[in-house]
Design a protein around this motif. Structure first.
Motif, short mmCIF file in Angstrom:
data_model
loop_
_atom_site.label_atom_id
_atom_site.label_comp_id
_atom_site.label_asym_id
_atom_site.label_seq_id
_atom_site.Cartn_x
_atom_site.Cartn_y
_atom_site.Cartn_z
N GLU A 127 0.85 -1.19 0.00
CA GLU A 127 0.00 0.00 0.00
C GLU A 127 0.89 1.24 0.00
N PRO A 128 0.33 2.41 -0.39
CA PRO A 128 1.12 3.64 -0.35
C PRO A 128 1.69 3.91 1.05
N SER A 129 0.98 3.48 2.09
CA SER A 129 1.43 3.76 3.45
C SER A 129 2.48 2.76 3.93
N GLY A 130 2.73 1.69 3.19
CA GLY A 130 3.72 0.72 3.61
C GLY A 130 3.34 -0.69 3.23
N VAL A 131 4.00 -1.66 3.90
CA VAL A 131 3.78 -3.05 3.52
C VAL A 131 3.06 -3.78 4.66
N LEU A 132 2.16 -4.71 4.27
CA LEU A 132 1.42 -5.48 5.26
C LEU A 132 1.81 -6.95 5.14
N VAL A 133 1.93 -7.62 6.30
CA VAL A 133 2.13 -9.06 6.31
C VAL A 133 0.98 -9.66 7.10
#
Ligand code: C5P
Length: 218
Positions: free
Chosen positions: A68-74
């Motif tokens: 995502e533009p705000s960062g990465v998700l796991v």
């Protein structure tokens, strides 16, 4: 410019992240950091004891990563930037990213994230193979380079490890080698990329230059 996609590729320490962030801010569009997705796979592998040579297993881990533009998700949870930036994660990310199984899984993840961002107004997408493989139809492609010495100096300053420039320089050269010599999606400028050698240039100067190129697109 609404709906524009700007691809920024280049080696470690070329200033991609800072330039991408500031250009996106200046244009009022999103920024996607695709390296964070590879770093997230590496972090998972280190945490869960998955062999960095096991392509199929690493491909499985990649399936748990979202961008995502705000960062990465796991697994749907945001991963803190500091965890992704650790030197052992950088080195592991470069190994992980050489596996076709990993790249295959992350390719649609990156394309879909870019398409969502494009529809929401546009995006600056940074990585190694954005202009060549991930988004070959990008409206503007930039390839940033700089001498290894300059890149090591910047990385050392950025991370407060000024005493370790020489060690950082060696780590950067090793990642350059792995990233440019791999068989799948090696690091190289797209034929239609604007190559900017940023050695000796200030950050603001590079940002101005890229914003100027964006404004010149039609
Ligand atoms: O850009 P960053 O240094 O965070 O990327 C970490 C590693 O992820 C790189 O060394 C490279 O091996 C890999 N990578 C990649 N393709 C991308 C972005 C990053 O292979 N588009």
């Amino acid at each position: 410019k609404r709906g524009i996609i700007v691809a920024i590729d280049g080696p470690a320490g070329s200033g991609k992240s800072s330039v991408a962030r500031l250009v996106a801010e200046r244009l009022g569009i999103a920024k996607l950091n695709t390296g964070a997705a590879y770093r997230a796979v590496a972090l998972l592998a280190l945490r869960e004891g998955v062999d960095l040579g096991d392509g199929p297993a690493l491909g499985g881990l990649a399936g748990r990563v979202a961008l995502e533009p705000s960062g990465v998700l796991v697994d749907g949870r945001r991963v803190p930037e500091e965890e992704l930036r650790a030197p052992e994660v950088s080195a592991a990310a470069s190994r992980v990213s050489a596996h076709p199984e990993v790249r295959e899984v992350l390719l649609p993840v990156q394309r879909e994230a870019a398409e969502r961002a494009r529809r929401a107004g546009g995006a600056v997408v940074e990585g190694r193979d954005i202009g060549t493989v991930v988004l070959p139809g990008a409206d503007l492609k930039i390839f940033l380079s700089a001498s290894p010495e300059e890149r090591a100096r910047r990385r050392a300053l950025q991370t407060g490890r000024e005493q370790e420039v020489e060690r950082i320089r060696r780590a950067i050269l090793e990642r350059d080698r792995q990233d440019s010599e791999r068989a799948v999606s090696p690091l190289r400028p797209a034929p239609d990329a604007a190559v900017i050698d940023t050695t000796g240039m200030g950050l603001e100067e590079v940002v101005e230059k890229v914003v100027g190129l964006v404004r010149a697109t039609d």
